[in-house]
Design a protein around this motif. Structure first.
Motif, mmCIF file in Angstrom:
data_model
loop_
_atom_site.group_PDB
_atom_site.id
_atom_site.type_symbol
_atom_site.label_atom_id
_atom_site.label_comp_id
_atom_site.label_asym_id
_atom_site.label_seq_id
_atom_site.Cartn_x
_atom_site.Cartn_y
_atom_site.Cartn_z
ATOM 1 N N MET A 1 0.847 -1.191 0.000
ATOM 2 C CA MET A 1 0.000 0.000 0.000
ATOM 3 C C MET A 1 0.885 1.244 0.000
ATOM 4 O O MET A 1 1.844 1.333 0.767
ATOM 5 N N VAL A 182 -7.734 1.553 7.516
ATOM 6 C CA VAL A 182 -6.746 1.065 6.552
ATOM 7 C C VAL A 182 -6.861 -0.443 6.308
ATOM 8 O O VAL A 182 -6.895 -0.877 5.148
ATOM 9 N N VAL A 186 -7.463 -1.838 2.512
ATOM 10 C CA VAL A 186 -6.426 -2.690 1.905
ATOM 11 C C VAL A 186 -7.045 -4.043 1.518
ATOM 12 O O VAL A 186 -6.870 -4.534 0.408
ATOM 13 N N ARG A 214 1.092 2.548 8.297
ATOM 14 C CA ARG A 214 1.838 1.371 7.845
ATOM 15 C C ARG A 214 1.599 0.186 8.778
ATOM 16 O O ARG A 214 1.440 -0.952 8.330
ATOM 17 N N GLN A 217 -1.591 -1.330 7.998
ATOM 18 C CA GLN A 217 -1.537 -2.080 6.728
ATOM 19 C C GLN A 217 -0.917 -3.454 6.974
ATOM 20 O O GLN A 217 -1.448 -4.470 6.522
#
Ligand code: DX5
Ligand code: ZN
Length: 222
Positions: A1, A182, A186, A214, A217
């Motif tokens: 991502m 997120v 994703v 992050r 993710q």
């Protein structure tokens, strides 16, 4: 991502510094929200600002045109240094022609859809774009809440792209992204997440706010 901070939320008194800090903090692209006060009830900035920042970073620039009749400004934003130019399917009479025009300037064409615009609007142009941007909010302002029904639109678009074998197309989710959303976007198939409120957090540095996205993710992909 990939993570694309939305410059509209940056400190306008020191944008060069901001861009360098965002790059150092791990941003993958920079997202420029261009608004004309007609297509959306807000006005931001033009090609001059994109040009002013072009030499401050090597990051790709995604120029999101929230303007009526975008044909009028494709060349100016291409010259200013845009890597991608994304236009709204709702803002032009001749979507295919405008996307082709973007490509003639060696810029990656993108198409954006407002939250309730159906995917059928991109049915006959998918093969002409490098990016499809799914708006998570009504365009015009940062800091709004993500519209939940958009989530299934992301999954449906991912299925549409995969079924046609158009794997080069990236899905961007733009608007209302929060760290807790997120994993879902994703999982739904998003490649790029735009961050305004989720990255420009008072009292938090960009490495931390981008890092949070992050972490979410990684948890999503396991
Ligand atoms: C909205 C813009 C978005 C927005 C992102 O019209 O296209 O890029 O600025 O900001 P957040 O993440 O706060 O919604
Ligand atoms: Zn945007």
């Amino acid at each position: 991502m990939k993570i694309a901070p939305s410059i509209i939320c940056a400190d306008f008194t020191r944008l060069g510094e901001e861009v360098r800090s965002l790059e150092a903090a791990g941003a993958d692209l920079l997202h420029f929200d261009i608004m004309d006060g007609m297509f959306v009830p807000n006005i931001t900035f033009g090609p001059g600002l994109v040009e002013a920042l072009r030499d401050e970073t090597d990051l790709p620039f995604v120029v999101h045109l929230m303007i009526q009749e975008p044909d009028r400004y494709i060349e100016k934003f291409a010259i200013s240094g845009a890597t991608y130019i994304t236009i709204h399917a709702e803002a032009t009479q001749h979507l295919h022609r405008t996307l082709q025009m973007i490509r003639t300037f060696d810029v990656c064409p993108g198409v954006a859809l407002n939250p309730t615009t159906p995917l059928t609007f991109v049915d006959y142009v998918l093969e002409f774009v490098d990016l499809v941007s799914i708006m998570g909010v009504n365009p015009g302002f940062a800091g709004q809440a993500f519209i939940p029904s958009v989530m299934r639109k992301i999954s449906a678009l991912r299925e549409m792209i995969d079924n046609r074998g158009l794997n080069g197309i990236e899905i961007e989710v733009d608007g209302g992204m929060r760290p807790d959303l997120v994993p879902d976007v994703v999982a739904a198939g998003a490649d790029i997440v735009v961050g305004g409120q989720s990255i420009f957090v008072p009292g938090m540095d960009y490495a931390e706010s981008i890092g949070r996205l992050r972490i979410q993710q990684r948890q999503a992909v396991g």
